[in-house]
Design a protein around this motif. Structure first.
Motif, PDB file in Angstrom:
ATOM      1  N   VAL A  38      14.783 -14.943 -50.409  1.00  0.00           N
ATOM      2  CA  VAL A  38      14.114 -13.856 -49.682  1.00  0.00           C
ATOM      3  C   VAL A  38      14.772 -12.513 -50.002  1.00  0.00           C
ATOM      4  N   THR A  39      13.977 -11.584 -50.487  1.00  0.00           N
ATOM      5  CA  THR A  39      14.453 -10.239 -50.778  1.00  0.00           C
ATOM      6  C   THR A  39      14.123  -9.323 -49.610  1.00  0.00           C
ATOM      7  N   LEU A  40      15.131  -8.611 -49.137  1.00  0.00           N
ATOM      8  CA  LEU A  40      14.922  -7.625 -48.081  1.00  0.00           C
ATOM      9  C   LEU A  40      14.546  -6.284 -48.709  1.00  0.00           C
ATOM     10  N   VAL A  41      13.351  -5.817 -48.372  1.00  0.00           N
ATOM     11  CA  VAL A  41      12.930  -4.486 -48.808  1.00  0.00           C
ATOM     12  C   VAL A  41      13.014  -3.585 -47.574  1.00  0.00           C
ATOM     13  N   VAL A  42      13.921  -2.634 -47.587  1.00  0.00           N
ATOM     14  CA  VAL A  42      14.059  -1.753 -46.427  1.00  0.00           C
ATOM     15  C   VAL A  42      13.058  -0.606 -46.557  1.00  0.00           C
ATOM     16  N   ILE A  43      12.192  -0.484 -45.549  1.00  0.00           N
ATOM     17  CA  ILE A  43      11.150   0.549 -45.582  1.00  0.00           C
ATOM     18  C   ILE A  43      11.722   1.833 -44.984  1.00  0.00           C
ATOM     19  N   THR A  44      11.892   2.835 -45.837  1.00  0.00           N
ATOM     20  CA  THR A  44      12.632   4.041 -45.468  1.00  0.00           C
ATOM     21  C   THR A  44      11.737   5.231 -45.129  1.00  0.00           C
ATOM     22  N   MET A 198      -1.909 -19.024 -56.625  1.00  0.00           N
ATOM     23  CA  MET A 198      -0.888 -19.553 -57.546  1.00  0.00           C
ATOM     24  C   MET A 198      -1.400 -20.701 -58.412  1.00  0.00           C
ATOM     25  N   ARG A 199      -2.417 -21.409 -57.925  1.00  0.00           N
ATOM     26  CA  ARG A 199      -2.978 -22.466 -58.767  1.00  0.00           C
ATOM     27  C   ARG A 199      -3.558 -21.873 -60.049  1.00  0.00           C
ATOM     28  N   ALA A 200      -4.185 -20.715 -59.924  1.00  0.00           N
ATOM     29  CA  ALA A 200      -4.763 -20.073 -61.108  1.00  0.00           C
ATOM     30  C   ALA A 200      -3.736 -19.210 -61.847  1.00  0.00           C
ATOM     31  N   TYR A 201      -2.795 -18.612 -61.092  1.00  0.00           N
ATOM     32  CA  TYR A 201      -1.814 -17.688 -61.686  1.00  0.00           C
ATOM     33  C   TYR A 201      -0.418 -18.083 -61.209  1.00  0.00           C
ATOM     34  N   PRO A 202       0.186 -19.062 -61.879  1.00  0.00           N
ATOM     35  CA  PRO A 202       1.477 -19.576 -61.395  1.00  0.00           C
ATOM     36  C   PRO A 202       2.574 -18.509 -61.342  1.00  0.00           C
ATOM     37  N   GLY A 203       2.408 -17.449 -62.132  1.00  0.00           N
ATOM     38  CA  GLY A 203       3.423 -16.395 -62.117  1.00  0.00           C
ATOM     39  C   GLY A 203       3.364 -15.518 -60.876  1.00  0.00           C
ATOM     40  N   ALA A 204       2.284 -15.618 -60.117  1.00  0.00           N
ATOM     41  CA  ALA A 204       2.112 -14.754 -58.939  1.00  0.00           C
ATOM     42  C   ALA A 204       2.802 -15.394 -57.737  1.00  0.00           C
ATOM     43  N   ASP A 205       4.092 -15.686 -57.903  1.00  0.00           N
ATOM     44  CA  ASP A 205       4.746 -16.540 -56.906  1.00  0.00           C
ATOM     45  C   ASP A 205       5.520 -15.781 -55.837  1.00  0.00           C
ATOM     46  N   TRP A 206       5.331 -14.464 -55.779  1.00  0.00           N
ATOM     47  CA  TRP A 206       5.971 -13.709 -54.702  1.00  0.00           C
ATOM     48  C   TRP A 206       4.993 -13.521 -53.553  1.00  0.00           C
ATOM     49  N   LEU A 207       5.542 -13.515 -52.356  1.00  0.00           N
ATOM     50  CA  LEU A 207       4.729 -13.311 -51.165  1.00  0.00           C
ATOM     51  C   LEU A 207       5.445 -12.312 -50.259  1.00  0.00           C
ATOM     52  N   SER A 208       4.845 -11.130 -50.101  1.00  0.00           N
ATOM     53  CA  SER A 208       5.445 -10.086 -49.284  1.00  0.00           C
ATOM     54  C   SER A 208       4.786 -10.073 -47.919  1.00  0.00           C
ATOM     55  N   ALA A 209       5.532 -10.484 -46.908  1.00  0.00           N
ATOM     56  CA  ALA A 209       4.998 -10.533 -45.544  1.00  0.00           C
ATOM     57  C   ALA A 209       6.168 -10.460 -44.584  1.00  0.00           C
ATOM     58  N   GLY A 210       5.900  -9.957 -43.396  1.00  0.00           N
ATOM     59  CA  GLY A 210       6.941  -9.906 -42.384  1.00  0.00           C
ATOM     60  C   GLY A 210       7.569  -8.538 -42.311  1.00  0.00           C
ATOM     61  N   MET A 211       7.661  -8.027 -41.077  1.00  0.00           N
ATOM     62  CA  MET A 211       8.263  -6.733 -40.815  1.00  0.00           C
ATOM     63  C   MET A 211       9.289  -6.954 -39.689  1.00  0.00           C
ATOM     64  N   SER A 212       9.745  -5.869 -39.065  1.00  0.00           N
ATOM     65  CA  SER A 212      10.804  -6.005 -38.053  1.00  0.00           C
ATOM     66  C   SER A 212      10.448  -7.035 -36.981  1.00  0.00           C
ATOM     67  N   ALA A 213       9.177  -7.021 -36.556  1.00  0.00           N
ATOM     68  CA  ALA A 213       8.787  -7.835 -35.400  1.00  0.00           C
ATOM     69  C   ALA A 213       8.515  -9.293 -35.758  1.00  0.00           C
ATOM     70  N   ASP A 214       8.206  -9.570 -37.013  1.00  0.00           N
ATOM     71  CA  ASP A 214       7.691 -10.907 -37.319  1.00  0.00           C
ATOM     72  C   ASP A 214       8.257 -11.503 -38.608  1.00  0.00           C
ATOM     73  N   LEU A 215       9.459 -11.079 -38.985  1.00  0.00           N
ATOM     74  CA  LEU A 215       9.985 -11.584 -40.265  1.00  0.00           C
ATOM     75  C   LEU A 215      10.264 -13.084 -40.225  1.00  0.00           C
ATOM     76  N   GLU A 216      10.620 -13.621 -39.058  1.00  0.00           N
ATOM     77  CA  GLU A 216      10.887 -15.068 -38.964  1.00  0.00           C
ATOM     78  C   GLU A 216       9.628 -15.872 -39.277  1.00  0.00           C
ATOM     79  N   THR A 224       8.656 -14.319 -49.756  1.00  0.00           N
ATOM     80  CA  THR A 224       9.793 -14.075 -50.657  1.00  0.00           C
ATOM     81  C   THR A 224      10.314 -12.653 -50.494  1.00  0.00           C
ATOM     82  N   HIS A 225       9.507 -11.787 -49.869  1.00  0.00           N
ATOM     83  CA  HIS A 225       9.892 -10.406 -49.630  1.00  0.00           C
ATOM     84  C   HIS A 225       9.535 -10.043 -48.194  1.00  0.00           C
ATOM     85  N   VAL A 226      10.512  -9.567 -47.426  1.00  0.00           N
ATOM     86  CA  VAL A 226      10.206  -9.040 -46.098  1.00  0.00           C
ATOM     87  C   VAL A 226      10.411  -7.532 -46.141  1.00  0.00           C
ATOM     88  N   ARG A 227       9.537  -6.813 -45.428  1.00  0.00           N
ATOM     89  CA  ARG A 227       9.561  -5.344 -45.447  1.00  0.00           C
ATOM     90  C   ARG A 227      10.002  -4.857 -44.073  1.00  0.00           C
TER      91      ARG A 227
END
Ligand code: PLP
Length: 240
Positions: A38-44, A198-216, A224-227
């Motif tokens: 999981v990559t933390l992307v800090v929204i500034t 991902m079935r059609a595009y296996p390389g598209a394996d990142w999923l960016s979802a979750g913010m301060s309130a709902d990252l869990e 794979t990325h929380v903002r």
């Protein structure tokens, strides 16, 4: 900022960042995932370049902004901190060319019109490829005034268009949990959409979802990325 104020700010950001990192670690443990997935992307957004500098010193690798030209000015003011800059906001095609010059990742590709605009800009900005997430709407299709993102029915077409542009690298999907609906339900739907893509595009394996309130909930659903903004930086000051 004087030295004392800068030190105080640094202490606040360090404490908040430690708390967010431990929330991520606990959520990963709970989901039986490695924290390194999981990559933390800090929204500034709305916070000054001086905060971005402190974050870089504290080991943050990825930051995100949602508005041009605020993002451009901040990026320029920060100089070379070795950060990856994500654009996460609504993007008009006439701003796409500028955004492609200073951002490394665009998370908010939500319309066909953006594809040729971003692709052309990549060439003229002298970069090889731009990493792109397609932003999908998790709103009820009947709901009015939904948040941004391509409607689910049009997702496949947009994903396909991004994947066909040699200047763009399709890295995955991004979404914001809808207002007034439980995040775990929305993110479970997102996980299914992502699996289909991902079935059609296996390389598209990142999923960016979750913010301060709902990252869990997002990590539970495979993000794979929380903002995260407020939980690191505090309540956003209003510039307007
Ligand atoms: C502002 C913003 C965030 C961060 O939200 P917080 O609630 O401050 O964590 C995440 N994603 C997008 C697209 C945003 O605009």
């Amino acid at each position: 900022m004087n030295d004392r104020a800068a030190q105080d700010r640094r202490a606040v950001l360090a404490a908040n960042l430690a708390a967010v990192r431990s929330r991520i670690a606990r959520a990963c443990e709970h989901a039986d995932r490695a924290a390194s997935e999981v990559t933390l992307v800090v929204i500034t957004k709305n916070f000054p370049a001086s905060d971005v500098q402190i974050l870089a010193e504290l080991g943050v690798t990825d930051v995100g902004e949602n508005r041009h030209p605020e993002a451009m000015h901040k990026r320029a003011e920060c100089g070379e901190l070795g950060l990856r800059w994500h654009f996460v906001g609504a993007l008009q095609s006439n701003k796409a060319a500028s955004v492609a010059t200073y951002c490394d990742v665009v998370q908010s590709v939500d319309r066909h019109k953006l594809v040729p605009a971003l692709a052309a800009a990549v060439g003229s900005a002298g970069r090889e490829q731009l990493e792109c997430f397609v932003q999908v709407s998790l709103d009820d299709p009947e709901a009015m005034g939904g948040r941004s993102g391509v409607p689910r029915a049009m997702l496949d077409g947009l994903v396909d268009a991004v994947s066909r542009a040699p200047e763009l690298r399709l890295v995955g999907l991004m979404a914001v949990a809808p207002l007034g609906a439980p995040a775990p339900v929305a993110f479970a739907q997102l996980r299914q959409l992502h699996a289909q893509v991902m079935r059609a595009y296996p390389g598209a394996d990142w999923l960016s979802a979750g913010m301060s309130a709902d990252l869990e909930a997002a990590i539970q659903a495979g993000a794979t990325h929380v903002r995260v903004g407020r939980a690191v930086l505090g309540e956003r000051p209003r510039f307007e």
